[in-house]
Design an enzyme around this catalytic site. Structure first.
Site, PDB file in Angstrom:
ATOM      1  N   LYS A   9      49.181 109.701  28.162  1.00  0.00           N
ATOM      2  CA  LYS A   9      48.777 110.252  26.925  1.00  0.00           C
ATOM      3  C   LYS A   9      50.068 110.230  25.992  1.00  0.00           C
ATOM      4  O   LYS A   9      51.226 110.064  26.372  1.00  0.00           O
ATOM      5  CB  LYS A   9      48.311 111.805  27.115  1.00  0.00           C
ATOM      6  CG  LYS A   9      46.889 112.141  27.617  1.00  0.00           C
ATOM      7  CD  LYS A   9      46.745 113.394  27.509  1.00  0.00           C
ATOM      8  CE  LYS A   9      45.210 113.690  28.051  1.00  0.00           C
ATOM      9  NZ  LYS A   9      44.693 114.972  27.707  1.00  0.00           N
ATOM     10  N   TYR A  49      36.109 111.085  23.427  1.00  0.00           N
ATOM     11  CA  TYR A  49      36.264 112.354  23.945  1.00  0.00           C
ATOM     12  C   TYR A  49      34.648 113.144  23.373  1.00  0.00           C
ATOM     13  O   TYR A  49      34.788 114.134  22.979  1.00  0.00           O
ATOM     14  CB  TYR A  49      37.318 113.142  23.684  1.00  0.00           C
ATOM     15  CG  TYR A  49      38.399 113.254  24.273  1.00  0.00           C
ATOM     16  CD1 TYR A  49      38.430 113.550  25.470  1.00  0.00           C
ATOM     17  CD2 TYR A  49      39.501 112.555  23.799  1.00  0.00           C
ATOM     18  CE1 TYR A  49      39.451 113.432  26.629  1.00  0.00           C
ATOM     19  CE2 TYR A  49      40.845 112.667  24.607  1.00  0.00           C
ATOM     20  CZ  TYR A  49      40.606 113.069  25.953  1.00  0.00           C
ATOM     21  OH  TYR A  49      41.646 113.044  26.850  1.00  0.00           O
ATOM     22  N   PHE A  57      38.568 122.895  20.495  1.00  0.00           N
ATOM     23  CA  PHE A  57      39.980 122.269  20.675  1.00  0.00           C
ATOM     24  C   PHE A  57      39.777 120.387  20.365  1.00  0.00           C
ATOM     25  O   PHE A  57      40.608 119.847  20.288  1.00  0.00           O
ATOM     26  CB  PHE A  57      40.483 122.260  21.958  1.00  0.00           C
ATOM     27  CG  PHE A  57      39.709 121.863  22.982  1.00  0.00           C
ATOM     28  CD1 PHE A  57      39.507 120.454  23.442  1.00  0.00           C
ATOM     29  CD2 PHE A  57      38.967 122.699  23.817  1.00  0.00           C
ATOM     30  CE1 PHE A  57      38.567 120.038  24.563  1.00  0.00           C
ATOM     31  CE2 PHE A  57      38.170 122.423  25.006  1.00  0.00           C
ATOM     32  CZ  PHE A  57      38.055 121.090  25.299  1.00  0.00           C
ATOM     33  N   ASN A 112      49.087 117.442  27.949  1.00  0.00           N
ATOM     34  CA  ASN A 112      49.285 117.335  29.526  1.00  0.00           C
ATOM     35  C   ASN A 112      49.408 116.178  30.199  1.00  0.00           C
ATOM     36  O   ASN A 112      49.154 115.892  31.399  1.00  0.00           O
ATOM     37  CB  ASN A 112      48.062 118.217  30.095  1.00  0.00           C
ATOM     38  CG  ASN A 112      46.691 117.692  29.607  1.00  0.00           C
ATOM     39  OD1 ASN A 112      46.513 116.515  29.000  1.00  0.00           O
ATOM     40  ND2 ASN A 112      45.566 118.322  30.012  1.00  0.00           N
ATOM     41  N   HIS A 115      45.354 111.647  31.486  1.00  0.00           N
ATOM     42  CA  HIS A 115      43.851 112.001  31.439  1.00  0.00           C
ATOM     43  C   HIS A 115      43.279 111.212  32.908  1.00  0.00           C
ATOM     44  O   HIS A 115      43.846 110.112  33.216  1.00  0.00           O
ATOM     45  CB  HIS A 115      43.059 111.405  30.261  1.00  0.00           C
ATOM     46  CG  HIS A 115      41.632 111.257  30.429  1.00  0.00           C
ATOM     47  ND1 HIS A 115      41.025 112.022  30.034  1.00  0.00           N
ATOM     48  CD2 HIS A 115      41.006 110.108  31.048  1.00  0.00           C
ATOM     49  CE1 HIS A 115      39.518 111.766  30.266  1.00  0.00           C
ATOM     50  NE2 HIS A 115      39.626 110.471  30.904  1.00  0.00           N
TER      51      HIS A 115
HETATM   52  P1  GDP Z   1      40.542 117.059  31.950  1.00  0.00           P
HETATM   53  O1  GDP Z   1      39.369 116.430  32.702  1.00  0.00           O
HETATM   54  O2  GDP Z   1      41.283 117.981  33.112  1.00  0.00           O
HETATM   55  O3  GDP Z   1      41.405 116.123  31.065  1.00  0.00           O
HETATM   56  O4  GDP Z   1      39.909 118.304  31.054  1.00  0.00           O
HETATM   57  P2  GDP Z   1      38.718 118.110  29.934  1.00  0.00           P
HETATM   58  O5  GDP Z   1      37.799 116.795  30.252  1.00  0.00           O
HETATM   59  O6  GDP Z   1      37.944 119.272  29.910  1.00  0.00           O
HETATM   60  O7  GDP Z   1      39.312 118.289  28.654  1.00  0.00           O
HETATM   61  C1  GDP Z   1      39.843 117.140  27.904  1.00  0.00           C
HETATM   62  C2  GDP Z   1      41.204 117.554  27.330  1.00  0.00           C
HETATM   63  O8  GDP Z   1      41.169 118.467  26.229  1.00  0.00           O
HETATM   64  C3  GDP Z   1      42.264 118.178  28.399  1.00  0.00           C
HETATM   65  O9  GDP Z   1      43.002 117.159  29.069  1.00  0.00           O
HETATM   66  C4  GDP Z   1      43.215 119.115  27.474  1.00  0.00           C
HETATM   67  O10 GDP Z   1      44.106 118.197  27.021  1.00  0.00           O
HETATM   68  C5  GDP Z   1      42.130 119.443  26.306  1.00  0.00           C
HETATM   69  N1  GDP Z   1      41.535 120.575  26.832  1.00  0.00           N
HETATM   70  C6  GDP Z   1      40.595 121.302  27.516  1.00  0.00           C
HETATM   71  N2  GDP Z   1      40.316 122.312  27.294  1.00  0.00           N
HETATM   72  C7  GDP Z   1      41.039 122.916  26.346  1.00  0.00           C
HETATM   73  C8  GDP Z   1      41.459 124.101  25.767  1.00  0.00           C
HETATM   74  O11 GDP Z   1      40.620 125.160  26.261  1.00  0.00           O
HETATM   75  N3  GDP Z   1      42.161 124.448  24.718  1.00  0.00           N
HETATM   76  C9  GDP Z   1      42.800 123.202  24.407  1.00  0.00           C
HETATM   77  N4  GDP Z   1      43.682 123.281  23.629  1.00  0.00           N
HETATM   78  N5  GDP Z   1      42.738 122.075  24.919  1.00  0.00           N
HETATM   79  C10 GDP Z   1      41.878 121.870  25.940  1.00  0.00           C
END
Ligand code: GDP
Length: 137
Positions: A9, A49, A57, A112, A115
């Site tokens: 990222k 996304y 978010f 973070n 991905h």
């Molecule tokens: P991943 O598969 O571990 O990347 O997680 P997800 O697919 O659920 O979410 C996509 C991305 O959105 C994550 O990598 C985070 O950067 C962001 N994200 C997910 N959940 C949250 C949240 O509760 N708050 C915020 N600020 N960002 C989030």
């Protein structure tokens, strides 16, 4: 054999962690089948996304993903989806285990570092979002 989409990222690219993260991918035994640097527009990030479009978010996430260059990779191996997610660690770097990429290179849940696809159907969609058939024979 399974394939998954990995993204380094914009936070990790900006902090010059591309080499370190690629080194960790190669050391893990996952094969890099395709790799490219991309500059996403906000619309590109919104398409990628789309599954999160109703989340609070979403706007911040898509703004961040279009804030600078990212590196997209197609990784291949047995159980590649699980293995790459294990190497990344938990979504929130605070919860990620020691030795994982998000623990080491991530700074917050929205910055973070990496991905990874979470299932076979999302991997197929995400790989086709970035790579054409010629690149992924
Ligand atoms: P991943 O598969 O571990 O990347 O997680 P997800 O697919 O659920 O979410 C996509 C991305 O959105 C994550 O990598 C985070 O950067 C962001 N994200 C997910 N959940 C949250 C949240 O509760 N708050 C915020 N600020 N960002 C989030």
């Amino acid at each position: 054999m399974q394939r998954t989409l990995a993204i380094i990222k914009p936070d990790a690219v900006g902090a010059h962690y591309v080499g370190s993260i690629i080194q960790r991918i190669e050391a893990s035994g996952l094969e890099i089948r395709a790799l490219r640097m991309v500059n996403l527009t906000q619309k590109d990030a919104e398409g990628f996304y789309a599954v999160h479009k109703d989340k609070p978010f979403f706007a911040g996430l898509t703004a961040f993903m279009s804030s600078g260059p990212a590196v997209v990779l197609a990784l291949e191996g047995e159980n590649a989806i699980r293995r790459w997610r294990d190497l990344m660690g938990a979504t929130n770097p605070e919860d990620a285990e020691a030795g994982t990429l998000r623990k080491e290179f991530g700074t917050s849940i929205d910055r973070n570092a990496t991905h990874g696809s979470d299932a076979e159907d999302t991997a197929a969609y995400e790989l086709s979002y970035f790579f054409c058939g010629l690149e992924l024979r």
